[in-house]
Design a protein around this motif. Sequence first.
Motif, PDB file in Angstrom:
ATOM      1  N   ASN A   1      -1.273   5.309   4.009  1.00 59.01           N
ATOM      2  CA  ASN A   1      -2.343   4.352   4.270  1.00 59.01           C
ATOM      3  C   ASN A   1      -2.001   3.263   5.011  1.00 59.01           C
TER       4      ASN A   1
ATOM      5  N   GLN B   1       0.905  -1.340   0.192  1.00 61.85           N
ATOM      6  CA  GLN B   1      -0.010  -0.185   0.048  1.00 61.85           C
ATOM      7  C   GLN B   1       0.668   1.146   0.053  1.00 61.85           C
TER       8      GLN B   1
ATOM      9  N   ARG C   1      -1.476   4.303   8.805  1.00 61.43           N
ATOM     10  CA  ARG C   1      -2.757   4.645   9.297  1.00 61.43           C
ATOM     11  C   ARG C   1      -3.297   3.299   9.772  1.00 61.43           C
ATOM     12  N   GLU C   2      -3.300   2.296   8.789  1.00 61.40           N
ATOM     13  CA  GLU C   2      -4.000   1.138   9.144  1.00 61.40           C
ATOM     14  C   GLU C   2      -2.924   0.512  10.216  1.00 61.40           C
TER      15      GLU C   2
END
Length: 73
Positions: free
Chosen positions: A31, A27, A34-35
């Motif tokens: 992102n 990714q 953040r995950e």
Amino acid sequence: MIELKEYKGHIRNWDNLCSELNIEKDQEAKNREREIIIKGYERWGVEVVNHLIGMFSFAIEDGDKIYCARDHI
């Protein structure tokens, strides 16, 4: 519901954390990180900050609570 309200920084041990938290590594970095924070918080709660290595600050809203953290340095 858990929501990451704000995040700035870089998590240096993202590769290990992706493996541990079952997160796709290909990714976009923003992102992915953040995950990592969200899934880490779901697993470890406020102790998530002790699993992160890097320069970062973030705020998580968890129901009626807000948890803010930044790197140890």
